[in-house]
Motif scaffolding. Structure first.
Motif, PDB file in Angstrom:
ATOM      1  N   ALA A 180      21.786 -34.102   6.201  1.00  0.00           N
ATOM      2  CA  ALA A 180      20.897 -33.220   5.436  1.00  0.00           C
ATOM      3  C   ALA A 180      21.793 -32.415   4.514  1.00  0.00           C
ATOM      4  O   ALA A 180      22.768 -31.818   4.970  1.00  0.00           O
ATOM      5  N   MET A 182      22.122 -30.303   0.366  1.00  0.00           N
ATOM      6  CA  MET A 182      21.580 -29.905  -0.929  1.00  0.00           C
ATOM      7  C   MET A 182      22.184 -30.792  -2.002  1.00  0.00           C
ATOM      8  O   MET A 182      23.367 -31.102  -1.951  1.00  0.00           O
ATOM      9  N   ALA A 187      16.577 -31.565  -1.789  1.00  0.00           N
ATOM     10  CA  ALA A 187      17.062 -31.622  -0.402  1.00  0.00           C
ATOM     11  C   ALA A 187      17.131 -33.098  -0.034  1.00  0.00           C
ATOM     12  O   ALA A 187      16.152 -33.839  -0.197  1.00  0.00           O
TER      13      ALA A 187
END
Ligand SMILES: NC(=O)c1ccc[n+]([C@@H]2O[C@H](COP(=O)([O-])OP(=O)(O)OC[C@H]3O[C@@H](n4cnc5c(N)ncnc54)[C@H](OP(=O)(O)O)[C@@H]3O)[C@@H](O)[C@H]2O)c1
Length: 201
Positions: A180, A182, A187
């Motif tokens: 996960a 940025m 996202a």
């Protein structure tokens, strides 16, 4: 480079559904437009950081293929196909006869994913198989127990309606979050999909 979340097995293609999506789970708006995505990204040029790496073949449904042809005017400018995709084969699921840009390696296929898989795997030559979309086609790969990874780049936008990201129920024991991060306004999440027969859940 092996993509995020990868469990690579030497010589074995992974099948990866990798797409951009709205926050509420649509990959196109009801008019099949992606302007919301380009607005979020600041342009139509895809960020390489949000694309799968080590792709051997692409697989897509006919709506996606026709959108790509029209958006990039590939029938009028067939040289662009090679510029964008090189000589990677693209498998298009359709029951219709559709045009192909001159010189493009586009292979039409119809019917079940299971029946198509040997041809697709052979063409991939051990590199990843990128299921570009749409969502139901990715679901057909899941139904065939042939989806290894789902990677989504979530745009900061909701659409309320449109083409669904993945219209299937996939319970938590089948999905493990592998990364996960940025990526600009996006996202980016990658999940490993366990096989239906995987005893580890
Ligand atoms: N956000 C993103 O990054 C992203 C990524 C990909 C796509 N998109 C967009 O999302 C939308 C997806 O459209 P969509 O939901 O209509 O899905 P699609 O998968 O692109 O197209 C669906 C069509 O593919 C054909 N098809 C599917 N499975 C088949 C099978 N097993 N055998 C034979 N033909 C089969 C059928 O059409 P026919 O048989 O009638 O030809 C079906 O109507 C498009 O607007 C696309 O541009 C967005």
């Amino acid at each position: 480079m092996v993509s995020e979340g990868a469990d690579s097995v030497l010589g074995m293609s992974r099948i990866v559904y990798d797409t951009a999506t709205s926050l509420d789970g649509f990959i196109a708006d009801p008019q099949h437009s992606l302007t919301w995505l380009f607005d979020a990204a600041g342009g139509a040029e895809p960020d390489p950081d949000l694309l799968p790496t080590d792709v051997g073949v692409m697989v897509e449904g006919s709506t996606t293929y026709e959108w790509v042809l029209a958006f990039s005017e590939l029938l009028e400018h067939p040289e662009r196909w090679r510029e964008y995709y090189g000589d990677k084969p693209t498998f298009v699921f359709t029951r219709r006869t559709l045009p192909v840009p001159d010189g493009a390696d586009v292979r039409f296929i119809a019917g079940s994913v299971s029946d198509a898989l040997p041809r697709i795997r052979e063409a991939a030559g051990g590199r990843d198989i990128w299921v570009v979309g749409g969502g139901d086609l990715a679901g057909q790969f899941f139904d065939a127990d042939a989806l290894d990874e789902i990677a989504v780049s979530i745009a900061p936008v909701t659409l309320g309606a449109g083409a669904p990201l993945l219209p299937r129920r996939i319970d938590a024991h089948r999905l493990s979050l592998r990364s996960a991060r940025m990526a600009g306004p996006f996202a980016r999440l990658a999940y490993r999909v366990s096989s239906a027969g995987d005893a580890s859940h």
